[in-house]
Enzyme design. Structure first.
Site, mmCIF file in Angstrom:
data_model
loop_
_atom_site.group_PDB
_atom_site.id
_atom_site.type_symbol
_atom_site.label_atom_id
_atom_site.label_comp_id
_atom_site.label_asym_id
_atom_site.label_seq_id
_atom_site.Cartn_x
_atom_site.Cartn_y
_atom_site.Cartn_z
ATOM 1 N N THR A 305 0.823 -1.223 0.000
ATOM 2 C CA THR A 305 0.000 0.000 0.000
ATOM 3 C C THR A 305 0.851 1.265 0.000
ATOM 4 O O THR A 305 1.798 1.391 0.778
ATOM 5 C CB THR A 305 -0.886 0.025 1.262
ATOM 6 N N HIS A 306 0.480 2.194 -0.857
ATOM 7 C CA HIS A 306 1.120 3.506 -0.897
ATOM 8 C C HIS A 306 0.227 4.508 -0.166
ATOM 9 O O HIS A 306 -0.980 4.505 -0.386
ATOM 10 C CB HIS A 306 1.316 3.946 -2.346
ATOM 11 N N PRO A 307 0.693 5.358 0.655
ATOM 12 C CA PRO A 307 2.056 5.425 1.176
ATOM 13 C C PRO A 307 2.098 4.849 2.600
ATOM 14 O O PRO A 307 1.608 5.479 3.522
ATOM 15 C CB PRO A 307 2.339 6.933 1.199
#
Ligand SMILES: Cc1cc2nc3c(=O)[nH]c(=O)nc-3n(C[C@H](O)[C@H](O)[C@H](O)COP(=O)(O)OP(=O)(O)OC[C@H]3O[C@@H](n4cnc5c(N)ncnc54)[C@H](O)[C@@H]3O)c2cc1C
Length: 331
Positions: A305-307
């Protein structure tokens, strides 16, 4: 019977130390005043965590340690980064220094004579905290009457099932010489439970993670570079600065680094070190990969997952590793 009496802070036989009524972590955590100038003897876990906290409350803080580095058993890049972190906050660090004599009383005024590289120096402050090691609580409880033997270092002698030398008596936690963390003491309980109920859990071969709760944190699981070299284990080193982790930027705390040791003949992760924001949390994901025997590429190739901070595994494990390091090799 399970003995679980823990350890206590060591007060070394330095002239004047006992009379100075120094703080240990117990009194330090009960202080209702901010020390004007706190001396901390010991640059390990307890000393560093409390030093930073007291500095942030507003104390002038001086850390004194007999070794040439803070957390001296850790890799040089870790100890250097910690030292920089502390100096940036205005904490004085006095290394290679041994307390020779102490006068005054903690809470009023304290004077410490230290020996540093053959020369004596006198330091003056208001409070003194001793965080220079732990001693097992084995005195005065009749262990010898029960046939419970101690090791040369004074800890209760146990086998890998935490059985003592007396039948039907186990010892767990720090008093049994286990690594000095709450989660290890809890796991010791599981070992004894298995021992009693017919299970197989033992203390040998445990993967023990740990975290120094400074801000930012330092956390490690598995081998450090120093340990790998000492054991003659070759490794590939993956390392990135925290600046390369986007979440660190959004949190405005980009100091530190992530590094991982991977075996040379395969893709198994041997160790992981994080010095940076959230390092203690990030650590667990690598630990789980290690427990599951996953190759490092599983972390590199996952969609993370970003961020988030663990997104940093992608740049970490995509970085070009520095070549195979063998025992005795330099960084
Ligand atoms: C300041 C500080 C911060 C720490 N922070 C962390 C951390 O963030 N994470 C972590 O994992 N670990 C941390 N630790 C280490 C952790 O606290 C210990 O490793 C853990 O508590 C050890 O557990 P134990 O079961 O061996 O004994 P303890 O938790 O020390 O318990 C032993 C108990 O036995 C009692 N006792 C002793 N003698 C007797 C007797 N004769 N009769 C009856 N009772 C007796 C003691 O009073 C004590 O309550 C920290 C330690 C300190 C000092």
């Amino acid at each position: 019977m399970i003995i679980n009496t823990g350890t206590r802070a060591v007060l070394e036989p330095v002239p004047g130390l006992v009379d100075a009524q120094p703080l240990t972590h117990i009194e330090a955590l009960e202080l209702d005043e901010v020390p004007e100038h706190l001396f901390v003897i010991g640059g390990g876990y307890v000393g560093l965590e409390l030093s930073q906290a007291m500095r942030r409350f507003g104390s002038k803080v001086t850390v004194i340690d007999r070794n040439d580095r803070l957390m001296h058993r850790e890799d040089d890049d870790v100890t250097e980064a910690l030292q920089n972190l502390f100096e940036d906050e205005g904490i004085d660090i006095v290394l290679n220094a041994t307390a020779k004599r102490i006068s005054g009383k903690s809470g009023q005024s304290v004077r410490i004579v230290i020996e540093q590289r053959g020369a004596e120096k006198t330091l003056e402050g208001s409070h003194l905290l001793v965080a220079a090691g732990r001693s097992p609580n084995t005195d005065g409880i009749g262990l010898e009457l029960a046939g419970v033997e101690l090791t040369d270092r004074g800890y209760i002698k146990v086998n890998e099932r935490l059985q003592t030398t007396a039948p039907g008596v186990w010892a767990i936690g720090e008093v049994a010489g286990s690594p000095q963390f709450t989660h290890v003491s809890v796991d010791d309980f599981r070992v004894v439970y298995d021992s009693i109920t017919g299970g197989k859990r033992v203390t040998t071969g445990r993967l023990v993670p740990f975290c120094l709760f400074t801000d930012p944190e330092f956390a490690r699981v598995g081998l450090s570079e120093k340990e790998a070299k000492a054991q003659g284990i070759a490794y590939r080193l993956f390392k990135i600065p925290m600046e390369a982790v986007m979440r660190a930027s959004t949190l405005a705390e980009t100091r530190g680094f992530l590094k991982a040791l991977v075996e040379t003949g395969g893709d198994r992760i041997l160790g992981f070190t994080g010095l940076g924001v959230g390092a203690g949390e990030v650590l667990s994901s690598v630990q789980i990969a290690m427990v599951a025997g996953l190759p490092y590429t599983a972390l590199r190739d996952a969609i993370l997952t970003h961020p988030t901070l663990v997104e940093g595994f992608i740049p970490l494990f995509s970085s070009v590793p520095s070549g195979s390091k063998a025992a005795g090799a330099n960084n």
